[in-house]
Every structure is written in structure tokens, then in C-alpha cells.
Design a protein around this motif. Structure first.
Motif, PDB file in Angstrom:
ATOM      1  N   ARG A 490     -21.471  41.259  14.369  1.00 53.51           N
ATOM      2  CA  ARG A 490     -21.143  41.034  15.788  1.00 53.51           C
ATOM      3  C   ARG A 490     -21.409  39.581  16.178  1.00 53.51           C
ATOM      4  O   ARG A 490     -20.614  38.968  16.897  1.00 53.51           O
ATOM      5  N   ARG A 491     -22.539  39.060  15.723  1.00 52.97           N
ATOM      6  CA  ARG A 491     -22.832  37.650  16.016  1.00 52.97           C
ATOM      7  C   ARG A 491     -21.774  36.744  15.394  1.00 52.97           C
ATOM      8  O   ARG A 491     -21.361  35.751  15.998  1.00 52.97           O
ATOM      9  N   SER A 492     -21.349  37.092  14.190  1.00 54.89           N
ATOM     10  CA  SER A 492     -20.328  36.282  13.519  1.00 54.89           C
ATOM     11  C   SER A 492     -19.009  36.344  14.279  1.00 54.89           C
ATOM     12  O   SER A 492     -18.333  35.321  14.454  1.00 54.89           O
ATOM     13  N   LEU A 493     -18.639  37.535  14.740  1.00 54.33           N
ATOM     14  CA  LEU A 493     -17.398  37.673  15.507  1.00 54.33           C
ATOM     15  C   LEU A 493     -17.489  36.891  16.817  1.00 54.33           C
ATOM     16  O   LEU A 493     -16.519  36.235  17.232  1.00 54.33           O
ATOM     17  N   GLN A 494     -18.646  36.944  17.438  1.00 56.86           N
ATOM     18  CA  GLN A 494     -18.833  36.190  18.678  1.00 56.86           C
ATOM     19  C   GLN A 494     -18.676  34.693  18.428  1.00 56.86           C
ATOM     20  O   GLN A 494     -18.029  33.983  19.215  1.00 56.86           O
ATOM     21  N   PHE A 495     -19.242  34.214  17.326  1.00 59.04           N
ATOM     22  CA  PHE A 495     -19.123  32.784  17.048  1.00 59.04           C
ATOM     23  C   PHE A 495     -17.690  32.415  16.684  1.00 59.04           C
ATOM     24  O   PHE A 495     -17.172  31.383  17.134  1.00 59.04           O
ATOM     25  N   TYR A 496     -17.039  33.240  15.868  1.00 57.11           N
ATOM     26  CA  TYR A 496     -15.657  32.933  15.495  1.00 57.11           C
ATOM     27  C   TYR A 496     -14.732  32.973  16.713  1.00 57.11           C
ATOM     28  O   TYR A 496     -13.694  32.296  16.732  1.00 57.11           O
ATOM     29  N   THR A 497     -15.097  33.746  17.714  1.00 56.65           N
ATOM     30  CA  THR A 497     -14.333  33.715  18.964  1.00 56.65           C
ATOM     31  C   THR A 497     -14.438  32.342  19.616  1.00 56.65           C
ATOM     32  O   THR A 497     -13.445  31.798  20.116  1.00 56.65           O
ATOM     33  N   SER A 498     -15.639  31.768  19.581  1.00 56.24           N
ATOM     34  CA  SER A 498     -15.794  30.414  20.135  1.00 56.24           C
ATOM     35  C   SER A 498     -15.033  29.393  19.290  1.00 56.24           C
ATOM     36  O   SER A 498     -14.497  28.412  19.823  1.00 56.24           O
ATOM     37  N   VAL A 499     -14.966  29.614  17.974  1.00 58.94           N
ATOM     38  CA  VAL A 499     -14.187  28.719  17.110  1.00 58.94           C
ATOM     39  C   VAL A 499     -12.705  28.806  17.473  1.00 58.94           C
ATOM     40  O   VAL A 499     -12.000  27.784  17.540  1.00 58.94           O
ATOM     41  N   ALA A 500     -12.227  30.025  17.714  1.00 54.76           N
ATOM     42  CA  ALA A 500     -10.828  30.204  18.110  1.00 54.76           C
ATOM     43  C   ALA A 500     -10.546  29.490  19.431  1.00 54.76           C
ATOM     44  O   ALA A 500      -9.497  28.846  19.592  1.00 54.76           O
ATOM     45  N   GLU A 501     -11.466  29.590  20.378  1.00 57.14           N
ATOM     46  CA  GLU A 501     -11.292  28.890  21.655  1.00 57.14           C
ATOM     47  C   GLU A 501     -11.284  27.378  21.446  1.00 57.14           C
ATOM     48  O   GLU A 501     -10.498  26.653  22.080  1.00 57.14           O
ATOM     49  N   PHE A 502     -12.145  26.907  20.565  1.00 57.76           N
ATOM     50  CA  PHE A 502     -12.205  25.475  20.256  1.00 57.76           C
ATOM     51  C   PHE A 502     -10.881  24.996  19.660  1.00 57.76           C
ATOM     52  O   PHE A 502     -10.315  23.978  20.088  1.00 57.76           O
ATOM     53  N   LEU A 503     -10.379  25.726  18.665  1.00 55.77           N
ATOM     54  CA  LEU A 503      -9.132  25.338  18.006  1.00 55.77           C
ATOM     55  C   LEU A 503      -7.940  25.432  18.958  1.00 55.77           C
ATOM     56  O   LEU A 503      -7.057  24.563  18.957  1.00 55.77           O
ATOM     57  N   LEU A 504      -7.928  26.482  19.767  1.00 55.62           N
ATOM     58  CA  LEU A 504      -6.829  26.644  20.719  1.00 55.62           C
ATOM     59  C   LEU A 504      -6.820  25.503  21.734  1.00 55.62           C
ATOM     60  O   LEU A 504      -5.755  24.980  22.093  1.00 55.62           O
ATOM     61  N   GLY A 505      -8.007  25.105  22.179  1.00 54.19           N
ATOM     62  CA  GLY A 505      -8.094  23.994  23.119  1.00 54.19           C
ATOM     63  C   GLY A 505      -7.551  22.704  22.531  1.00 54.19           C
ATOM     64  O   GLY A 505      -6.868  21.924  23.213  1.00 54.19           O
ATOM     65  N   LEU A 506      -7.837  22.463  21.232  1.00 57.73           N
ATOM     66  CA  LEU A 506      -7.317  21.258  20.583  1.00 57.73           C
ATOM     67  C   LEU A 506      -5.808  21.345  20.373  1.00 57.73           C
ATOM     68  O   LEU A 506      -5.088  20.345  20.507  1.00 57.73           O
ATOM     69  N   LEU A 507      -5.321  22.537  20.048  1.00 62.90           N
ATOM     70  CA  LEU A 507      -3.896  22.689  19.745  1.00 62.90           C
ATOM     71  C   LEU A 507      -3.031  22.537  20.989  1.00 62.90           C
ATOM     72  O   LEU A 507      -1.983  21.878  20.957  1.00 62.90           O
ATOM     73  N   VAL A 508      -3.453  23.132  22.090  1.00 64.10           N
ATOM     74  CA  VAL A 508      -2.623  23.103  23.308  1.00 64.10           C
ATOM     75  C   VAL A 508      -3.092  22.034  24.284  1.00 64.10           C
ATOM     76  O   VAL A 508      -2.497  21.875  25.355  1.00 64.10           O
ATOM     77  N   GLN A 509      -4.175  21.312  23.909  1.00 65.33           N
ATOM     78  CA  GLN A 509      -4.695  20.229  24.746  1.00 65.33           C
ATOM     79  C   GLN A 509      -5.069  20.712  26.148  1.00 65.33           C
ATOM     80  O   GLN A 509      -4.784  20.064  27.154  1.00 65.33           O
ATOM     81  N   LEU A 510      -5.718  21.879  26.168  1.00 64.71           N
ATOM     82  CA  LEU A 510      -6.218  22.435  27.417  1.00 64.71           C
ATOM     83  C   LEU A 510      -7.661  22.871  27.211  1.00 64.71           C
ATOM     84  O   LEU A 510      -8.044  23.266  26.102  1.00 64.71           O
ATOM     85  N   PRO A 511      -8.477  22.824  28.246  1.00 64.50           N
ATOM     86  CA  PRO A 511      -9.867  23.264  28.093  1.00 64.50           C
ATOM     87  C   PRO A 511      -9.943  24.757  27.817  1.00 64.50           C
ATOM     88  O   PRO A 511      -9.056  25.519  28.241  1.00 64.50           O
ATOM     89  N   PRO A 512     -10.982  25.212  27.099  1.00 60.95           N
ATOM     90  CA  PRO A 512     -11.124  26.642  26.793  1.00 60.95           C
ATOM     91  C   PRO A 512     -11.236  27.479  28.064  1.00 60.95           C
ATOM     92  O   PRO A 512     -11.776  27.039  29.079  1.00 60.95           O
ATOM     93  N   GLY A 513     -10.692  28.695  27.987  1.00 63.14           N
ATOM     94  CA  GLY A 513     -10.844  29.634  29.088  1.00 63.14           C
ATOM     95  C   GLY A 513      -9.737  29.608  30.115  1.00 63.14           C
ATOM     96  O   GLY A 513      -9.763  30.379  31.076  1.00 63.14           O
ATOM     97  N   VAL A 514      -8.739  28.736  29.943  1.00 65.11           N
ATOM     98  CA  VAL A 514      -7.647  28.696  30.911  1.00 65.11           C
ATOM     99  C   VAL A 514      -6.635  29.786  30.585  1.00 65.11           C
ATOM    100  O   VAL A 514      -6.770  30.514  29.604  1.00 65.11           O
ATOM    101  N   THR A 515      -5.608  29.893  31.398  1.00 65.26           N
ATOM    102  CA  THR A 515      -4.579  30.907  31.175  1.00 65.26           C
ATOM    103  C   THR A 515      -3.856  30.648  29.857  1.00 65.26           C
ATOM    104  O   THR A 515      -3.849  29.522  29.353  1.00 65.26           O
ATOM    105  N   PRO A 516      -3.241  31.679  29.261  1.00 71.71           N
ATOM    106  CA  PRO A 516      -2.552  31.506  27.978  1.00 71.71           C
ATOM    107  C   PRO A 516      -1.539  30.367  28.041  1.00 71.71           C
ATOM    108  O   PRO A 516      -0.862  30.174  29.059  1.00 71.71           O
ATOM    109  N   PRO A 517      -1.434  29.596  26.973  1.00 72.77           N
ATOM    110  CA  PRO A 517      -0.527  28.442  26.978  1.00 72.77           C
ATOM    111  C   PRO A 517       0.934  28.883  27.002  1.00 72.77           C
ATOM    112  O   PRO A 517       1.278  29.993  26.593  1.00 72.77           O
TER     113      PRO A 517
END
Length: 628
Positions: A490-517
Motif C-alpha cells: 500500500r505504501r508503495s502504491l501510494q508513492f507510485y501514485t505521487s510518481v505518476a502525478e510528478f510525471l504527468l505534471g512534467l508531460l502536460v506542463q501543469l501542476p499536479p492535482g489539476v483537471t485531466p489534461p
């Protein structure tokens, strides 16, 4: 002082004294740690003190010498602790009188004198005999039999003089190190040394209570991060570094063979009942280890050394991520998963907006990605982009802060600890299946070969294969306990979720937590995303596939919308990743989530299908991906 002098001459002036009633009424108030019960019976010591009547918990401490020198130093310290404890007894018996001068001043002075003489005794100044190899303070620290307040006051009165403080407490730390080297989760021998270390690093002093002298001293130990002298650098650091034995508590058969022999019989039904108990013990140990590391890291004078130690552990075990590896030269799965758990606990409060996205490329970065395959760039393109970044007048490197160090070290620790352990688990299962298939085939054809001249050889092979299966089943049971731990996953899944948010933010150039790109994304991915290691994306997919296969409930119950968004964006933007197999692996995750494959994920599958990106773009993107 007269009593100490007599003790120094080998005499015991207290041996003929009868214990008073008050001395036998030991309460937890006497202790630095409340973990010792006063109701347990214990033999009286030669000093007949309330400290010595505390219950003794057997401990595999480094063997103490039995000569008179050891007795003299120990008796002196026990006498001083006895005097210190009697002050607390006097205050309990006469609370009003002992709270006002002159008695309050006298009692405070007695405490101070006891601590001062104890520090002299521990330095070997009071007695003209050589100090024993093991500190007389080690036993009371391990057994939690020190009078309450004695240890903090000893630290407070000695920490300003670094040489004195080193003489008093370095032998205690080294004693804990040696004790932990011989401890095991079998028999719970690991508990006391870790708890003792936790108690020590927690001690604070100074005007504002923000000085942690033991933490500073610990990182200045010669074996805190020793120089390696062998080619097996990963294994060597796990064995020889000060914190290595504390991090080596393990239930894996490869790390601790006694675990398989003690707890697992090879019967899956019987073994499963022990899993939860061992997992809880391991989780408690990891929580305590996290507390130790947290206390060290909040100490400013120890933080840099501790981060360097963690980085060295990862750097010297980076070969764990390779397909073919000599496991004897690297730290084991148990050690690495303990490090991972500590990093997960530390990173749980890190906010992504505090993480420097340029850290993997930073000149002062503690992680190394120069040899890694990149998401979109070639190695030459990545080097050219980094050169341009260094020459740029606009970009300025920021000094990395602790949240950034912590988050990226945790990410790389997942790559070197969790994923290799998952791959090894799957290889073990394949080996079990292959061996069982050989046994079944051999037994099925027994009628054909039992009268042949090679029948004896076949019977010997059957015997060997069955023994290997039994051994592998025990090893699998240990790995089930150590790896298929829902709290860890569970801790690993929680961290990988933050990694996904980090990567998504870099890919779409938007801060984490915003509406879907909005899709489709541009054909050229941002340079900083393209320059990241490929395994940043691959590890998320491999982890999800592993957990969906073996503990699907973790993914079904704990997957957040941001992770679903990331998976769908990658599938619908294959032009952003040069390796098509990477996108195919993400598609495989979506395929396995289908209830027809994994019934436990029905609700998760419904969430994926109801996502706006699924409704608008997923079908056409899948068709385009597979038809070219």
C-alpha cells in the motif's frame, strides 16, 4: 566517594546490608523507559538497590569478561545509579518537603554528583584499572533498567565536551552494533538493540531542546560509512556499516535461514497462519527504524552524513536492477526492503510542489541516471540538452532541499529494492512450476522405466527434485511474508501514485492535482520529460502487474484517480515515449484490470471506463497503436 574507592579496591562495602522495604518497592517511575514491569520477580543484586531488583530480560549481548575489572566498573556504575534512584524514592516518599529548599537543592546536587561520578567511572578515571571491552552502561541501556532521568542528564552534562562525550557513549553505540550483529528475528533478539538505539537518538538537550548529541556522535563513528575493501560492496556495507545490522532484520530465507527452519514447515495452510504475526513484527521493526532515521535526520549536524549513507547504499547496490546479478555481492531483499520502508515513511509527507523537477540532472544530485535509457531522448540528445541547460543564462540550479533528496532517493530505492524482489519472487515461482512438472512427468512414466537399467538414476533425480521443491516452498513462504505484505505494498502504491502525478505534471506542463489534461498532446514531449530514465514509467507498470497478480485487493481498494489518469494519458500519447513496449506494458495493466481477468477489480475497471479520457480517446488510440 569512599564507597567508590572501596569498590575500586575490589571490596564490596554494601554486601552485608539488608534491603530496606522501600528498596524493594520498585516502580516504573525509577526507569528511563516505562517498558519494564515492576511486578516481575528478579534476584537482588549485591548492591541491594532498587535499580538492580528490576526484571532482567535475557539478551544476547556481546559476551562480557568475567574478570574482576568488569565487576569493579559495573559495581561502581550500579552503585551510582542506585544513589540516583534513591533520590526519586525520597521525592515520592516526601513530596512536599523535597520540593522546597533546602532539601530540593540537596537532592538536585546528589543527582548531579551521581551523574558526574558516573561519567568519570565510564571514562575509567575513578578506578586504576583498564576499562572493559564492553561498556558497563550497555547492559542497563539494553535492559531498560536505568533510573528515570539518569541517561538524559548524563547526556546533558557531557555533550558539550566532544572528547568526553565520545569516551562515554561511543562504547555504548559500538556495543549495540556488535549485539545487533548476532541478533535475529528468530527469538526476537532484534527488539532490544533497536529500541535502545531509538531511546538514545531521541535524547535532546540544549536551551531549546533541539540538540541531539547521540545523533551527531553516531554519524561520527568510524564505521558509520566505512570504506569498502572488497568487490562485494553492497553486501559489505550491509554488514560493516553501523546501521547495517539494524537494517538487516529479515524474514527472507536467503538472509536468515533460521526463519524457514523455525517457522515454516512447507505446509501452506499451517505456514499461512504465521504470516500475519511475522508481518506485524516486521512492520513494528520498520516503524521503529523509521523513528531512528527520522531523529537522526532532524539533527542538522547529522543530516548530510545520513543522506550520504542512504545514497551510498543505493549506489553500491545498483546492480540489483540488472537481469543477471551476483546476489552474493549485494545486500539482500530483507535489508533493501527495510531501507525502502524507512524511505517511504520519510517521503509520505513530502509535497510534490516542494520537489525540484531538475534534481536528477543536478550537479549535487545523490542519484545517478547517466547510464539509464531515457524516455524519448538518446544519450547524446540528453547530454546536449543538459549542456544547453548548464550554459543557459535563464536556468539557475537551486540548492537541493531535504524533501527533494528524500523523494528521489525513495523513487530510486523502489527501483533497487522492490522491483528486484518482485522479479526474484516470480523466478522462484517459475522454478517451482518447472520442478513440479519434471516430477509429475517422471512419476507418470515410472511404469516405463522402473525395470530399466537407469531406474536408480531416475529415482535419485526424483528424490533431489522433491527436496528442491520442499526447499523452494519454504523459501516462498518466507518471501510471502516479506514481500506480499499489504502494508508495504500500500505504501508503495501510494508513492507510485505521487510518481505518476510528478510525471504527468512534467508531460502536460501543469501542476499536479489539476483537471485531466486535454488530448491529444503535442508530438514533441517536453525536454525535461524526454530526458528522464525510462524505468520511471516502466516500474509503475511492473509494480501494478505484480500486485494485480498476487494481492489484487491493494490495487482495487487504494488506486487513486490521478494514477488512472496517468495510465490513460500514456496509452493515448504513445508519441511521447520512444519505446513502444513501454506503452504496451501500460496497456497490459488496463487489460489485467478487466474483471474477466481479475474479478477483484470490477469497481476499479468501472472507474477506468468512466474516465473522460476513456470515453473520448481510448478506443481510437488503442486501434491506432495496434494497427500502426
Amino acid at each position: 566517594m569512599e564507597v567508590l574507592s572501596q569498590l575500586g579496591r575490589g571490596e564490596n562495602p554494601l554486601q552485608d546490608l539488608a534491603p530496606c522495604a522501600a528498596c524493594n518497592q520498585t516502580t516504573p517511575d525509577n526507569l528511563d523507559s516505562p517498558g519494564v514491569s515492576s511486578s516481575s520477580p528478579a534476584p537482588l543484586s549485591p548492591l541491594l538497590s532498587p535499580v538492580a531488583t528490576l526484571p532482567h530480560h535475557p539478551m544476547s549481548v556481546v559476551p562480557l569478561s568475567s574478570d574482576s575489572q568488569q565487576d569493579i566498573h559495573t559495581r561502581s556504575l550500579m552503585y551510582l545509579m542506585d544513589c540516583y534512584a534513591r533520590v526519586a524514592m525520597e521525592e515520592r516518599n516526601h513530596p512536599k518537603r523535597s520540593s522546597i529548599p533546602p532539601l530540593s537543592d540537596v537532592l538536585a546536587e546528589i543527582r548531579a554528583q551521581c551523574v558526574q561520578y558516573a561519567s568519570l567511572s565510564l571514562q575509567g578515571v575513578l578506578i586504576d584499572e583498564e576499562l572493559p571491552r564492553t561498556s558497563p552502561l550497555l547492559g542497563p541501556v539494553l535492559n531498560q533498567s536505568l533510573p528515570r532521568g539518569f541517561l538524559p542528564e548524563l547526556v546533558a552534562r557531557t555533550h558539550a565536551n566532544h572528547e568526553l562525550f565520545n569516551k562515554v557513549f561511543s562504547p555504548v553505540l559500538q556495543g549495540l552494533f556488535l549485539t545487533m550483529q548476532t541478533s535475529s528475528i528468530v527469538g526476537n533478539g532484534h527488539r532490544q538493540p533497536i529500541q535502545a538505539l531509538s531511546d538514545l537518538v531521541e535524547i535532546r538537550c540544549g536551551p531549546s531542546g533541539n540538540v541531539r548529541p547521540i545523533c551527531r556522535l553516531l554519524t561520527h563513528q568510524s564505521n558509520f560509512l566505512p570504506d569498502v575493501v572488497t568487490q562485494a560492496v553492497g553486501r559489505e556495507l550491509a554488514k560493516t556499516s553501523f546501521l547495517g545490522p539494524f537494517l538487516s532484520v529479515s524474514v527472507f530465507a536467503e538472509d536468515e535461514a533460521k526463519v524457514a527452519d523455525k517457522f515454516f514447515s512447507g505446509n501452506p495452510v499451517a505456514d499461512k497462519s504465521l504470516n500475519q504475526t511475522l508481518q506485524q513484527e516486521l512492520e513494528n521493526t520498520r516503524i521503529l527504524l523509521h523513528k531512528v532515521f527520522h531523529d537522526i535526520l532532524v539533527c542538522n549536524s547529522a543530516r548530510e552524513a545520513t543522506l550520504s549513507y542512504l545514497a551510498a547504499l543505493l549506489r553500491n547496490n545498483e546492480k540489483r536492477a540488472q537481469i543477471q546479478v551476483d546476489e552474493r555481492s549485494l545486500a539482500g531483499d530483507g535489508f533493501m526492503l527495510n531501507v525502502l520502508s524507512i524511505m517511504q515513511f520519510l517521503a509520505v509527507k513530502v509535497k510534490l510542489d516542494k520537489v525540484d523537477v531538475f534534481y536528477p540532472f543536478h550537479p549535487s544530485s545523490l542519484v545517478d541516471i547517466k547510464n539509464d535509457t531515457r524516455l524519448k531522448f538518446t544519450s547524446q540528445e540528453a547530454a546536449a540538452w543538459l549542456d544547453d541547460l548548464n550554459r543557459s543564462l535563464i536556468h539557475k540550479w537551486k540548492e537541493p532541499k531535504f524533501p527533494t533528496h528524500c523523494w528521489f532517493l525513495t523513487l530510486h530505492c523502489h527501483h533497487l529494492a522492490l522491483l528486484p524482489a518482485c522479479h526474484k519472487y516470480q523466478r522462484r515461482l517459475r522454478a517451482l512450476r518447472d520442478l513440479q512438472k519434471l516430477v509429475d512427468e517422471m512419476q507418470a512414466t515410472e511404469a516405463q522405466w522402473k525395470e530399466m537399467h537407469f531406474a536408480a538414476r531416475n529415482k535419485e533425480l526424483l528424490k533431489q527434485w522433491k527436496q528442491q521443491i520442499k526447499k523452494l516452498n519454504r523459501s516462498k513462504a518466507c518471501a510471502d511474508t516479506g514481500l506480499l505484505n499489504e502494508a508495504l505494498l500500500r505504501r508503495s502504491l501510494q508513492f507510485y501514485t505521487s510518481v505518476a502525478e510528478f510525471l504527468l505534471g512534467l508531460l502536460v506542463q501543469l501542476p499536479p492535482g489539476v483537471t485531466p489534461p486535454s488530448l491529444p498532446l503535442p508530438s514533441d514531449a517536453p525536454a525535461i520529460f524526454s530526458a528522464l530514465p525510462e524505468w520511471y514509467v516502466e516500474d509503475i507498470a511492473e509494480f501494478l502487474l505484480f500486485v494485480l497478480q498476487f494481492t489484487p485487493g491493494v490495487v482495487a481498494d487504494c488506486t487513486e484517480d490521478s494514477l488512472i489518469t496517468w495510465l490513460l494519458v500514456v496509452v493515448c500519447s504513445p508519441q511521447c515515449i520512444k519505446n513502444p513496449y513501454m506503452v504496451a506494458k501500460i496497456i497490459e495493466v488496463l487489460f489485467v484490470i478487466n474483471p474477466g481477468i481479475q474479478s477483484r477489480t470490477e469497481q476499479l475497471h468501472a472507474r477506468v471506463m468512466a474516465h473522460p479520457i476513456s470515453e473520448m480517446h481510448l478506443p481510437s488510440c488503442l486501434m491506432k497503436f495496434y494497427t500502426g
